[in-house]
Design a protein around this motif. Structure first.
Motif, PDB file in Angstrom:
ATOM      1  N   ASP A   1      14.223 -12.733 -26.410  1.00 39.88           N
ATOM      2  CA  ASP A   1      13.924 -14.137 -26.636  1.00 39.88           C
ATOM      3  C   ASP A   1      12.735 -14.543 -25.772  1.00 39.88           C
ATOM      4  O   ASP A   1      12.798 -14.471 -24.552  1.00 39.88           O
ATOM      5  N   ASN A  88      22.614 -20.574 -20.031  1.00 40.08           N
ATOM      6  CA  ASN A  88      22.461 -19.506 -21.011  1.00 40.08           C
ATOM      7  C   ASN A  88      21.267 -19.808 -21.902  1.00 40.08           C
ATOM      8  O   ASN A  88      21.138 -20.913 -22.428  1.00 40.08           O
ATOM      9  N   ASP A  91      20.472 -15.402 -24.892  1.00 40.92           N
ATOM     10  CA  ASP A  91      20.565 -13.952 -24.737  1.00 40.92           C
ATOM     11  C   ASP A  91      21.499 -13.564 -23.608  1.00 40.92           C
ATOM     12  O   ASP A  91      22.224 -12.582 -23.698  1.00 40.92           O
TER      13      ASP A  91
END
Length: 95
Positions: A1, A88, A91
């Motif tokens: 990401d 978070n 990922d």
């Protein structure tokens, strides 16, 4: 990401005593895209919504602790509280 977005954050009172509360400071409004849920039975506040890290940082700066317990020290068995933060990015989680 490769995105700088955060998708969730959890703020926890780890030495929770009934009556402990986490919440937003008076007058603060959540940024668009973030929702807040607080479980007063467990002392866990959850933020969710995929928005920028800067938006999450702003919200986290406006979360406060208080207690409505008659004796928040619970007979001195838990005179202090620890507040734990986990974020978070979709990922992985990080403290």
């Amino acid at each position: 990401d490769t995105s700088d977005d955060i998708v969730s954050a959890t703020v926890t009172v780890t030495d929770f005593v009934v009556g402990d509360q986490l919440g937003l400071t008076a007058g603060y409004t959540l940024p668009v895209g973030i929702t807040l849920n607080y479980n007063n039975a467990t002392g866990v506040l959850t933020l969710s919504g995929a928005v920028s890290a800067a938006d999450y940082e702003a919200v986290l700066e406006h979360i406060g602790y208080s207690s409505i317990a008659e004796n928040p020290d619970s007979g001195d068995s838990t005179p202090t509280r620890t507040i734990e933060l986990t974020v978070n990015d979709g990922d992985a989680s990080s403290n």
